[in-house]
Design a protein around this motif. Structure first.
Motif, short mmCIF file in Angstrom:
data_model
loop_
_atom_site.label_atom_id
_atom_site.label_comp_id
_atom_site.label_asym_id
_atom_site.label_seq_id
_atom_site.Cartn_x
_atom_site.Cartn_y
_atom_site.Cartn_z
N MET A 145 0.66 -1.04 -0.03
CA MET A 145 -0.01 0.55 0.56
C MET A 145 0.94 1.35 -0.28
O MET A 145 0.39 2.04 -0.89
N ALA A 178 3.88 1.48 -1.55
CA ALA A 178 4.36 1.70 -2.64
C ALA A 178 3.40 2.95 -3.83
O ALA A 178 3.76 3.27 -4.71
N TYR A 179 1.87 1.88 -3.31
CA TYR A 179 1.00 2.45 -4.63
C TYR A 179 0.44 4.27 -3.98
O TYR A 179 0.98 5.23 -4.89
N VAL A 180 0.48 4.10 -2.83
CA VAL A 180 0.60 5.27 -2.57
C VAL A 180 1.53 6.73 -2.56
O VAL A 180 2.10 7.91 -3.14
N ILE A 238 3.11 6.18 -5.42
CA ILE A 238 3.70 6.28 -6.85
C ILE A 238 2.12 6.94 -7.09
O ILE A 238 2.23 8.36 -8.19
N VAL A 239 1.38 7.98 -6.66
CA VAL A 239 -0.21 8.55 -6.45
C VAL A 239 0.36 9.72 -6.47
O VAL A 239 -0.15 10.31 -7.32
N MET A 262 -6.42 4.47 -12.15
CA MET A 262 -5.48 5.47 -10.97
C MET A 262 -5.56 4.41 -9.49
O MET A 262 -5.03 4.07 -8.44
N PRO A 302 -6.07 -0.25 -8.23
CA PRO A 302 -5.00 -0.36 -7.33
C PRO A 302 -5.58 -0.03 -6.22
O PRO A 302 -5.54 -1.35 -4.63
N PHE A 303 -6.46 0.62 -5.63
CA PHE A 303 -6.11 1.25 -4.35
C PHE A 303 -7.25 0.59 -3.52
O PHE A 303 -7.58 -0.05 -2.94
N LEU A 352 -6.16 -3.45 -3.56
CA LEU A 352 -5.75 -3.26 -2.16
C LEU A 352 -6.80 -2.80 -0.50
O LEU A 352 -6.58 -3.44 0.13
N ASN A 391 -11.87 8.70 -9.63
CA ASN A 391 -11.33 8.32 -8.58
C ASN A 391 -12.27 7.00 -8.26
O ASN A 391 -11.89 6.70 -7.42
#
Length: 124
Positions: free
Chosen positions: A1, A3-5, A7-8, A48, A51-52, A55, A99
């Motif tokens: 999570m 890493a995702y945050v 990247i966003v 975008m 994935p959020f 997860l 989103n």
């Protein structure tokens, strides 16, 4: 999570010059009809947050659907607010809606796969 945050944050905030984009657009679906590039931005906002949602769905902690949607709204509004304050992006209602849609789609996708997996396991 995490890493995702990160990247966003890089995509929505730090990939743009401060003050390069200013303004608020509260007209619903105004972005969609503008150009092919604008349509790509709308689709990008959906992708975008997929994935959020995914997860969030694979976590062990269960939340109500209303709370999940509230989390997507909060995260999206936070991004749009930071973009507005820093001038690193247009604050658009379309972005928030897309989103949220992406988060919901990602969540539903994982729940659907989980249901299929459980049914397959029950058969065996």
């Amino acid at each position: 999570m995490l890493a995702y945050v990160l990247i966003v944050i890089m995509i929505t905030i730090f990939s743009r010059e401060p003050g390069s984009r200013k303004g608020i657009d509260l007209q619903l679906f105004a972005t969609w009809g503008a150009s092919t590039q604008a349509k790509a931005y709308v689709i990008e906002n959906i992708f975008m947050f997929i994935p959020f949602g995914m997860l969030r769905a694979i976590r062990k902690k269960k939340n109500s659907k209303t709370k999940e949607i509230f989390i997507y709204i909060t995260a999206s509004c936070l991004i749009e607010g930071i973009q507005l304050i820093t001038g690193r992006g247009y604050c658009q209602l379309d972005d928030v809606i897309m989103n949220i849609l992406g988060g919901i789609l990602g969540y539903i996708f994982i729940k659907f796969l989980n249901t299929i997996w459980r049914k397959m396991c029950e058969r065996n």
